[in-house]
Design a protein around this motif. Sequence first.
Motif, PDB file in Angstrom:
ATOM      1  N   TYR A   1       0.852  -1.190   0.000  1.00  0.00           N
ATOM      2  CA  TYR A   1       0.000   0.000   0.000  1.00  0.00           C
ATOM      3  C   TYR A   1       0.886   1.237   0.000  1.00  0.00           C
ATOM      4  CZ  TYR A   1      -3.566  -3.350   1.261  1.00  0.00           C
ATOM      5  OH  TYR A   1      -4.400  -4.434   1.259  1.00  0.00           O
TER       6      TYR A   1
ATOM      7  N   PRO B   1       2.245   4.866   0.853  1.00  0.00           N
ATOM      8  CA  PRO B   1       2.129   5.679   2.062  1.00  0.00           C
ATOM      9  C   PRO B   1       1.028   6.730   1.892  1.00  0.00           C
ATOM     10  CG  PRO B   1       4.421   5.466   1.402  1.00  0.00           C
ATOM     11  CD  PRO B   1       3.594   4.890   0.303  1.00  0.00           C
ATOM     12  N   GLN B   2       0.480   7.171   2.999  1.00  0.00           N
ATOM     13  CA  GLN B   2      -0.604   8.149   2.961  1.00  0.00           C
ATOM     14  C   GLN B   2      -0.187   9.386   2.169  1.00  0.00           C
ATOM     15  OE1 GLN B   2      -2.155   9.140   6.785  1.00  0.00           O
ATOM     16  NE2 GLN B   2      -3.704  10.499   5.959  1.00  0.00           N
ATOM     17  N   GLY B   3      -1.054   9.807   1.281  1.00  0.00           N
ATOM     18  CA  GLY B   3      -0.797  10.983   0.468  1.00  0.00           C
ATOM     19  C   GLY B   3      -0.095  10.700  -0.854  1.00  0.00           C
ATOM     20  N   TRP B   4       0.281   9.439  -1.108  1.00  0.00           N
ATOM     21  CA  TRP B   4       0.996   9.110  -2.339  1.00  0.00           C
ATOM     22  C   TRP B   4       0.152   8.374  -3.370  1.00  0.00           C
ATOM     23  CZ3 TRP B   4       5.460  10.639  -4.411  1.00  0.00           C
ATOM     24  CH2 TRP B   4       6.320  11.377  -3.600  1.00  0.00           C
ATOM     25  N   GLY B   5      -1.010   7.902  -3.015  1.00  0.00           N
ATOM     26  CA  GLY B   5      -1.861   7.195  -3.967  1.00  0.00           C
ATOM     27  C   GLY B   5      -2.239   8.089  -5.139  1.00  0.00           C
TER      28      GLY B   5
END
Length: 83
Positions: A46, A48-52
């Motif tokens: 998954y 990291p938060q903010g990279w999708g």
Amino acid sequence: CPTPASLRPAEGPVVCAQLYADSSVYYERCCAGDALVVSPGDDVPYMPQGWGDRVSSLVVATRCQLTVWSRPGKKGNSRSFSA
């Protein structure tokens, strides 16, 4: 953008790939913005938060391979990148 060979410094931690948040059709503006560093052996199912859906360009070091998937959890279509 850095060259693939420059991601393997003589000193310091080994970097296998760098993913960048900002890119441009103008060469001098490529590989800009935030950078996400991938070390050898990293297994990240998954983002990291903010990279999708944020990565616009990447550089893979020599003797490394980066595999990415179209959906979280290593699902969907995959593609591998090398130097």
